[in-house]
Design an enzyme around this catalytic site. Structure first.
Site, PDB file in Angstrom:
ATOM      1  N   GLU A   1     -37.577  21.845  -9.096  1.00  0.00           N
ATOM      2  CA  GLU A   1     -38.507  20.876  -9.475  1.00  0.00           C
ATOM      3  C   GLU A   1     -39.758  20.961 -10.184  1.00  0.00           C
ATOM      4  OE1 GLU A   1     -39.601  18.766  -6.094  1.00  0.00           O
ATOM      5  OE2 GLU A   1     -37.198  18.068  -5.370  1.00  0.00           O
TER       6      GLU A   1
ATOM      7  N   LYS B   1     -35.350   6.902  -1.991  1.00  0.00           N
ATOM      8  CA  LYS B   1     -34.509   7.101  -2.697  1.00  0.00           C
ATOM      9  C   LYS B   1     -33.475   6.493  -3.107  1.00  0.00           C
ATOM     10  CE  LYS B   1     -35.621  11.894  -1.874  1.00  0.00           C
ATOM     11  NZ  LYS B   1     -34.512  13.650  -1.050  1.00  0.00           N
TER      12      LYS B   1
ATOM     13  N   ASP C   1     -37.680  11.598   4.808  1.00  0.00           N
ATOM     14  CA  ASP C   1     -36.720  11.172   4.329  1.00  0.00           C
ATOM     15  C   ASP C   1     -35.362  11.625   4.641  1.00  0.00           C
ATOM     16  OD1 ASP C   1     -35.383  12.273   1.791  1.00  0.00           O
ATOM     17  OD2 ASP C   1     -35.953  14.006   1.366  1.00  0.00           O
TER      18      ASP C   1
ATOM     19  N   LYS D   1     -43.359  10.272  -5.586  1.00  0.00           N
ATOM     20  CA  LYS D   1     -42.840  11.681  -5.727  1.00  0.00           C
ATOM     21  C   LYS D   1     -41.975  12.524  -6.832  1.00  0.00           C
ATOM     22  CE  LYS D   1     -41.276  15.100  -2.281  1.00  0.00           C
ATOM     23  NZ  LYS D   1     -40.085  15.166  -1.721  1.00  0.00           N
TER      24      LYS D   1
ATOM     25  N   ASP E   1     -43.477  18.882   2.222  1.00  0.00           N
ATOM     26  CA  ASP E   1     -42.437  18.461   3.082  1.00  0.00           C
ATOM     27  C   ASP E   1     -41.162  19.732   3.476  1.00  0.00           C
ATOM     28  OD1 ASP E   1     -39.563  17.259   3.467  1.00  0.00           O
ATOM     29  OD2 ASP E   1     -38.258  17.503   0.841  1.00  0.00           O
TER      30      ASP E   1
ATOM     31  N   HIS F   1     -34.669  24.465  -2.939  1.00  0.00           N
ATOM     32  CA  HIS F   1     -34.671  24.634  -4.212  1.00  0.00           C
ATOM     33  C   HIS F   1     -34.859  25.918  -4.703  1.00  0.00           C
ATOM     34  CE1 HIS F   1     -35.680  20.639  -3.473  1.00  0.00           C
ATOM     35  NE2 HIS F   1     -34.613  20.880  -3.343  1.00  0.00           N
TER      36      HIS F   1
ATOM     37  N   GLU G   1     -43.629  16.011   5.037  1.00  0.00           N
ATOM     38  CA  GLU G   1     -42.283  15.044   4.966  1.00  0.00           C
ATOM     39  C   GLU G   1     -40.986  15.965   5.968  1.00  0.00           C
ATOM     40  OE1 GLU G   1     -41.181  14.418   0.660  1.00  0.00           O
ATOM     41  OE2 GLU G   1     -38.988  14.648   1.066  1.00  0.00           O
TER      42      GLU G   1
ATOM     43  N   SER H   1     -30.784  19.434  -1.319  1.00  0.00           N
ATOM     44  CA  SER H   1     -31.529  19.219   0.568  1.00  0.00           C
ATOM     45  C   SER H   1     -31.069  17.785   0.884  1.00  0.00           C
ATOM     46  CB  SER H   1     -32.344  19.712   1.202  1.00  0.00           C
ATOM     47  OG  SER H   1     -33.260  18.681   0.514  1.00  0.00           O
TER      48      SER H   1
ATOM     49  N   GLU I   1     -40.939  22.650   0.095  1.00  0.00           N
ATOM     50  CA  GLU I   1     -42.499  22.169  -1.290  1.00  0.00           C
ATOM     51  C   GLU I   1     -43.147  21.738  -0.827  1.00  0.00           C
ATOM     52  OE1 GLU I   1     -40.868  18.610  -2.991  1.00  0.00           O
ATOM     53  OE2 GLU I   1     -38.650  18.715  -2.198  1.00  0.00           O
TER      54      GLU I   1
ATOM     55  N   HIS J   1     -38.005  11.088  -6.042  1.00  0.00           N
ATOM     56  CA  HIS J   1     -37.041  11.981  -7.285  1.00  0.00           C
ATOM     57  C   HIS J   1     -35.900  12.864  -6.175  1.00  0.00           C
ATOM     58  CE1 HIS J   1     -39.572  15.906  -8.046  1.00  0.00           C
ATOM     59  NE2 HIS J   1     -39.504  15.664  -6.686  1.00  0.00           N
TER      60      HIS J   1
END
Ligand code: PGA
Ligand code: ZN
Length: 394
Positions: A190, A319, A294, A370, A223, A140, A266, A39, A149, A347
């Protein structure tokens, strides 16, 4: 002094090709590999095919021969010059970040210190709080939650070790709660459980798992990855059959935060909507919730400054591969911190066993990290922070 930079294609956790770099210096050796997002933000530095990144990265690496590996800024500037674009689209952000991190690793080796010490100096002394992904969907996992998430953070843990074991216990607890409800679930990219349930039920499940499995105060985070839910034609966020316009989205996220006493949210809004981010941040000013950008900030100093000026969010996801260099990640942390924003080292959904972000988190002093809960490519980072913590206690 850098003697040689070598790149190769290696596997990531999704079985895709990614780039690994070796940096050999007169007195040291370093290695690192690039992660990869699913994403991804529209404004990230650009990842190119691993094959091409290996070729072009090795060419760029020749320009580094003779440079002092401990001079990270000079190394990263050379990478930028060799690339020649402003988004690393020629040599690839994947090649750049692998070389940049491997160089830092080689410098630490030559200096005979741990990487977090080389990067953070004598005063790098705290470990982050781990945000662990326990339920997920979005980009994901297929046929799972709309929100990407559902995370947990053991805010009451006294040590990093206690915190990661708490997250692991909650991850296992989620499975028990799902079993009790007769819900089956595989895992997403993940390692989070990916049940076919709606977002409110997922929140309930995680809260129940926390009650059952956590021995210390543990709070929930999200998230939303809202850019993936946004539909331009509809002018709204789309959750299955339900749509929410921007105002409704702000209301919805506020209600989730208040009802769940969330510690973290997030990308609750799409990546261009600094204004709505600012509105939500203002609405939550009486809480201790971290509103984190993010895709909004993409580890980019200009975008962070723009957000700070508007009061958008109060924390920044970091990131390294979104910006392509260790220096870029450092500058993003510094810009955020100077503005009073919290920082979260992160990550990507596609990872390798590379643990560099553990050292970046401690070295730069980010308040959180994270990096998942279970699975080898996630535990590589968590276990490295445990080692660093033990080292610091001696
Ligand atoms: P990505 O997702 O690595 O697939 O971009 C992680 C995130 O959105 O935080
Ligand atoms: Zn995200």
């Amino acid at each position: 002094e850098i003697d040689e930079v070598t790149l190769r294609r290696v596997l990531d956790s999704r079985g895709n090709a990614t780039v690994e770099a070796d940096v050999r210096t007169t007195e040291g050796f370093g290695r690192a590999s690039a992660p990869s997002g699913a994403s991804t933000g529209e404004y990230e530095a650009v990842e190119i095919s691993a094959k091409r990144a290996v070729e072009r990265g090795e060419e760029a690496g020749e320009a580094l021969v003779g440079t002092d590996a401990a001079n990270q800024r000079a190394v990263d500037e050379t990478l930028r010059d060799e690339d020649g674009t402003d988004d690393f689209s020629r040599i690839g952000a994947n090649a750049a970040v692998a070389i940049s991190m491997a160089t830092a690793d080689s410098a630490a080796d030559a200096l005979g210190v741990r990487l977090h010490r080389h990067l953070g100096g004598a005063f790098a002394s705290s470990t982050p709080t781990p945000l662990g992904n326990v339920v997920g969907g979005g980009e994901h996992a297929d046929d799972a939650t709309d929100i990407q998430e559902f995370l947990v953070a053991p805010t009451g843990a006294e040590t990093f070790e206690e915190a990661v074991f708490t997250n692991a216990a909650v991850h296992a607890g989620v499975k028990d709660v799902l079993d009790d409800r007769g819900v089956t679930a595989g895992k997403g990219d993940e390692g989070a459980w990916a049940p076919s349930i709606d977002d409110p039920e997922a929140l309930e499940v995680v809260a129940e798992a926390v009650d059952r499995a956590a021995d210390v105060e543990t709070r929930i985070g999200l998230d939303v990855a809202a850019s993936e839910l946004w539909d331009d034609d509809a002018g709204a966020y789309v959750y299955g059959d339900t749509t929410r316009d921007t105002e409704e989205q702000v209301d919805y996220v506020e209600s989730l935060v208040r009802e769940g006493d969330l510690i973290y949210v997030e990308d609750p809004l799409r990546e261009d909507d600094f204004e709505a981010f600012a509105r939500l941040t203002e609405r939550l000013a009486d809480t201790d919730t971290l509103v984190c950008g993010d895709d909004l900030f993409v580890t980019n100093v200009e975008r962070i400054e723009h957000g700070v000026a508007q009061g958008a969010a109060n924390s920044v996801l970091i990131k390294p591969n979104q910006v392509g260099t260790v220096t870029g990640a450092y500058e993003a942390v510094k810009t955020a911190r100077d503005a009073g924003y919290e920082t979260v080292m992160s990550h990507r959904s596609g990872e390798t066993e590379d643990a560099t972000i553990a050292s970046l988190s401690v070295g730069f002093g980010t308040g959180l990290i994270k990096t998942g809960t279970v699975g080898g490519e996630r535990t590589a980072k968590l276990n490295e922070v445990i080692r660093i913590q033990r080292d610091m206690e001696r």
